[in-house]
Design a protein around this motif. Sequence first.
Motif, PDB file in Angstrom:
ATOM      1  N   ALA A 190       0.976  -1.062   0.062  1.00 47.50           N
ATOM      2  CA  ALA A 190      -0.247  -0.466  -0.194  1.00 47.50           C
ATOM      3  C   ALA A 190       0.831   1.151   0.243  1.00 47.50           C
ATOM      4  CB  ALA A 190      -1.121   0.136   1.685  1.00 47.50           C
ATOM      5  N   THR A 191       2.329   0.983   0.246  1.00 43.30           N
ATOM      6  CA  THR A 191       2.720   2.258   1.056  1.00 43.30           C
ATOM      7  C   THR A 191       3.419   2.576  -0.613  1.00 43.30           C
ATOM      8  OG1 THR A 191       3.030   1.906   3.165  1.00 43.30           O
ATOM      9  CG2 THR A 191       4.986   3.301   2.444  1.00 43.30           C
ATOM     10  N   SER A 241       1.044   4.560  -2.936  1.00 42.19           N
ATOM     11  CA  SER A 241       0.518   5.625  -2.202  1.00 42.19           C
ATOM     12  C   SER A 241       1.184   6.653  -2.331  1.00 42.19           C
ATOM     13  CB  SER A 241      -0.549   5.492  -0.374  1.00 42.19           C
ATOM     14  OG  SER A 241       0.777   4.849  -0.065  1.00 42.19           O
ATOM     15  N   SER A 242       2.154   6.148  -2.240  1.00 43.68           N
ATOM     16  CA  SER A 242       3.555   7.341  -2.337  1.00 43.68           C
ATOM     17  C   SER A 242       4.339   7.714  -3.877  1.00 43.68           C
ATOM     18  CB  SER A 242       4.872   6.854  -1.307  1.00 43.68           C
ATOM     19  OG  SER A 242       4.298   6.902  -0.117  1.00 43.68           O
ATOM     20  N   ARG A 290      -8.533  -1.905  -1.203  1.00 42.44           N
ATOM     21  CA  ARG A 290      -8.761  -0.770  -0.408  1.00 42.44           C
ATOM     22  C   ARG A 290      -7.133  -0.244  -1.246  1.00 42.44           C
ATOM     23  NH1 ARG A 290      -6.927   2.939   4.924  1.00 42.44           N
ATOM     24  NH2 ARG A 290      -6.802   5.301   3.300  1.00 42.44           N
ATOM     25  N   THR A 291      -5.830  -1.057  -1.567  1.00 48.21           N
ATOM     26  CA  THR A 291      -4.929  -0.824  -2.251  1.00 48.21           C
ATOM     27  C   THR A 291      -4.889  -1.560  -4.122  1.00 48.21           C
ATOM     28  OG1 THR A 291      -3.062  -1.269  -0.671  1.00 48.21           O
ATOM     29  CG2 THR A 291      -3.156  -1.892  -2.773  1.00 48.21           C
ATOM     30  N   ARG A 311      -7.461   2.058  -4.607  1.00 49.74           N
ATOM     31  CA  ARG A 311      -6.553   3.017  -4.476  1.00 49.74           C
ATOM     32  C   ARG A 311      -5.623   3.077  -6.570  1.00 49.74           C
ATOM     33  NH1 ARG A 311      -3.152   5.285   0.411  1.00 49.74           N
ATOM     34  NH2 ARG A 311      -5.240   5.560   0.724  1.00 49.74           N
TER      35      ARG A 311
END
Length: 548
Positions: free
Chosen positions: A510-511, A514-515, A532-533, A536
């Motif tokens: 996920a990091t 998102s990053s 969720r990932t 996204r």
Amino acid sequence: MRGHDWINTCLPDDLILEILRRVDSKASHDSCSLVCKRWLRLERLSRTTLRIGASGSPDLFVMLLAQRFVNVKAVHIDERLSISLPVNVGKRRGRDENSLTSLKVHYAAEKSGSEEEDCESFCLTDAGLTAVADGFSKLEKLSLIWCSNVTSLGIMSLAQKCSFLKSLDLQGCYVGDQGLAVVGKCCKQLEDLNLRFCESLTDAGLVDLVTGCGKSLKSLDRALIAVGVSCLSLEMLALRSFQQFTDEGLRSIGKGCKKLNNLSLSDCNFLGDKGLEAIATGCTELTHLEVNGCLNIGTIGLESVGKSCPRLTELALLYCQRIGNFALHEVGKGCKYLQALHLVDCSSIGDEAICSIAKGCRNLKKLHIRRCYEVGNKGIIAVGEHCHSLTDLSLRFCDRVRDEALIAIGQGCPLQHLNVSGCNQIGDAGILAIARGCPQLTYLDVSVLQNLGDMALAELGEGCPLLKDIVLSHCHQITDVGLSHLVKKCQMLESCHMVYCPSITAAGVATVVSSCPNIKKVLVEKWKVSPRTKRRAGSVLSYLCVDL
């Protein structure tokens, strides 16, 4: 003056034709042809290249095109491709309507009758090729890709009528010796010829070809002894799995083809040191050499290259078990302009050879070594000390290379690409040196490094902000913490491979997503991607999931 046609009134045909020749896209050409009848006529005269795919009636299609576009010099026919025709073509050009109604793209699902008959109707035949020869009198370049119904008769008709032909691609066509002999006899300006997958040829056809037009040929993907006698302008030669080619043929080429600069020998097991020596001493303009799996070529043959080919810039030795250190010693002494060296599974080449290359070839920019188990620290340290232009280094599964080697590389080489996959003695210290010394690094593969931990990733994040691609798979000590430090600083990251990293969790994945605003691909086990990932990521992230 509204409504007045100043362009057609004031500009002569020659000027409009010159303007149309400078139009660079097919769509723009098509649009110009729809302006008026004069522009349609001139646009047809401006076309010099045609690309034709599979159609329902290819022979008829070629005949119609030949009537319309009389100045064409290049024709590309590829029956692996499909074409579609404008639905309004008949309305704008009424007299062609009936002849074009049948020229549509056909799909397998719409076939009727026997499959063999349908396939026949979709393929260009000798009649169509004769139409090409009759209609395009200025033809200089012709590609016939997998036109399986074309035979020697069609090739003979083409060769007899297209004497200006300079480039001929017959990949996958049935070209017999008779057709190839006529090409050699009639096409005296032929420079490029592709005969890949033309299985019906024998030695006789090739000899007739090069006897006829060998003086103009510059590129040929099959060669025999006659090439050396007649192809005096030959610049590139590739012999792949040619089991009947012997040293006698290479001696002929070395004697006659003085302009040869690119030679590739792959799985030619009857070639040996004497043949390669003949090439080296005769073709001193050689700049690119690949020897792949030629079991009888050894140290002596390559020594000759080092002594006689000072302009060599790229050397690839793959699966060459008989080539030893002294061969590369001679290359290092004589080939000062070498920029790229590729070594794969060369078990007799070790540190001594790499030291010679490093000290003698200081312009080296690319060094790729894979599974050369005698190469270790000493050779790579020498590269770091002497090759200050090196930007691309790959040391895959060279398990004698340790951190000290990478420390020397980090201090001396402006690396942009580094692959140390499977070098299991490399750990944090080596990668730290790379991070601190190579700020231009864009690609890094550290997969299967069992001693690599989070400290190295954190340092990479600080020191390599341009990093775009990283491979971390099978690195058991890397955790979400190290991954977080990496991705938060490497904002240009586009791909991250981290399969079988047991300490990286769904939170780490996920990091990454998102990053990294530019991320395009994440390779990870499926179960580590949370809903969720996945949401996204949307359509921006293209990830490949691997099940355990």
